[in-house]
Design a protein around this motif. Structure first.
Motif, short mmCIF file in Angstrom:
data_model
loop_
_atom_site.label_atom_id
_atom_site.label_comp_id
_atom_site.label_asym_id
_atom_site.label_seq_id
_atom_site.Cartn_x
_atom_site.Cartn_y
_atom_site.Cartn_z
N LEU A 101 -37.08 28.49 30.36
CA LEU A 101 -36.81 29.77 29.73
C LEU A 101 -35.96 29.48 28.54
CD1 LEU A 101 -35.34 31.83 32.86
CD2 LEU A 101 -37.46 31.83 31.65
N ASN A 102 -36.02 30.32 27.62
CA ASN A 102 -35.20 30.33 26.52
C ASN A 102 -33.93 31.29 26.42
OD1 ASN A 102 -34.56 31.38 23.44
ND2 ASN A 102 -35.63 29.56 23.08
N LEU A 103 -32.82 31.04 26.02
CA LEU A 103 -31.72 31.56 26.03
C LEU A 103 -31.52 33.02 25.38
CD1 LEU A 103 -28.95 29.02 26.28
CD2 LEU A 103 -29.87 30.12 28.17
N LEU A 104 -32.32 32.87 24.24
CA LEU A 104 -32.33 34.01 23.57
C LEU A 104 -33.82 35.02 23.53
CD1 LEU A 104 -30.88 32.88 20.09
CD2 LEU A 104 -29.87 33.81 22.28
N LYS A 105 -34.52 34.71 24.40
CA LYS A 105 -35.91 35.41 24.50
C LYS A 105 -36.22 35.76 25.82
CE LYS A 105 -37.75 32.70 20.44
NZ LYS A 105 -38.49 31.55 20.25
N LEU A 127 -23.49 34.87 36.08
CA LEU A 127 -22.88 33.56 35.39
C LEU A 127 -24.03 33.11 34.19
CD1 LEU A 127 -20.71 31.74 34.89
CD2 LEU A 127 -21.33 30.18 36.64
N ALA A 128 -25.26 33.29 34.70
CA ALA A 128 -26.09 32.73 33.63
C ALA A 128 -26.27 33.94 32.65
CB ALA A 128 -27.79 32.58 34.56
N GLN A 129 -26.20 34.94 32.77
CA GLN A 129 -26.12 36.21 31.76
C GLN A 129 -25.37 35.89 30.61
OE1 GLN A 129 -26.54 40.10 33.26
NE2 GLN A 129 -27.31 39.47 35.24
N VAL A 130 -24.26 35.10 30.82
CA VAL A 130 -23.49 34.97 29.62
C VAL A 130 -23.63 33.69 28.84
CG1 VAL A 130 -21.82 36.40 30.61
CG2 VAL A 130 -21.43 33.99 31.04
N LEU A 131 -24.55 32.77 29.27
CA LEU A 131 -24.99 31.56 28.61
C LEU A 131 -25.48 31.86 27.10
CD1 LEU A 131 -26.57 29.49 31.72
CD2 LEU A 131 -24.26 29.28 30.55
N PRO A 132 -26.22 32.89 27.02
CA PRO A 132 -26.67 32.96 25.67
C PRO A 132 -25.69 33.19 24.36
CG PRO A 132 -28.02 34.20 26.98
CD PRO A 132 -27.00 33.81 27.90
N THR A 133 -24.78 33.89 24.55
CA THR A 133 -23.40 33.82 23.67
C THR A 133 -22.67 32.68 23.56
OG1 THR A 133 -22.20 35.25 25.11
CG2 THR A 133 -23.50 36.64 23.52
N ALA A 134 -22.65 32.11 24.51
CA ALA A 134 -21.92 30.84 24.85
C ALA A 134 -22.53 29.73 23.94
CB ALA A 134 -21.60 30.39 26.09
#
Length: 187
Positions: A101-105, A127-134
């Motif tokens: 998966l890609n964090l931004l797509k 928790l995985a849902q906050v990974l993109p902005t981090a």
């Protein structure tokens, strides 16, 4: 600036803490180590017995390894404290489905498809849902240019209220990328 003073006397009952550490690796990848805890300030009855005050109900870890394009190349989940030992703590291997998966797509959509409901742990998936902005914060200035000095529009523009290209912050700090508002009649 802190929040305003509460209007009523309060007693702390629960603390949820989320922490994400980002590490650059010598092989060019990055690790995002995410940690979530839920802690009660009082003993609570639980199906598996009394959970003493201060002992986490949830103490969960998620690590994703990402490349410079924010693709997940490895994933691992571990549950140290859970409300249902022997059950909750067996779902870790399911989080390997994040690989590819890609964090931004489309990450949030794919999380629901791959790990929603009984396929995963509500808390690890959250928790995985906050990974993109981090990841974006970790990459800012190191992997993702943010200065506006290049010919490429800085990544962060038009991604939040303050950094809208027709707003004052962009006009002040990134004038090259500023555009006039459609409703702005001033020259």
């Amino acid at each position: 600036m802190p929040l305003s003073q509460p209007t009523s006397r309060r007693v702390l009952r629960h603390t949820r803490a989320i922490k994400i550490d980002a590490y650059s690796r010598e092989d060019g990848f990055w690790d995002l180590d995410a940690h979530i805890t839920d802690v009660k300030t009082r003993d609570i009855p639980a199906a598996a017995g009394i959970r003493p005050a201060g002992v986490p109900v949830h103490d969960l870890w998620l690590r994703v390894t990402i490349d410079r394009a924010l693709n997940i190349v490895d994933a691992e989940a571990v549950s140290d404290n859970v409300p249902y030992p022997g059950y909750c703590d067996t779902v870790g291997p399911a989080y390997r489905s994040l690989i590819g998966l890609n964090l931004l797509k489309g990450l949030r959509h794919e999380l629901r498809q791959r790990l929603g409901g009984i396929l995963g742990c509500t808390h690890l998936t959250e928790l995985a849902q906050v990974l993109p902005t981090a990841a974006v914060q970790a990459y800012a200035g190191e992997v993702i240019p943010v200065s506006g000095d290049s010919d490429t529009k800085p990544f962060q523009l038009d991604r939040c209220h303050a950094l809208r290209t027709d707003g004052g912050a962009v006009a002040k700090y990134y004038p090259r990328w500023a555009v006039a508002r459609a409703d702005d009649s001033t020259p």
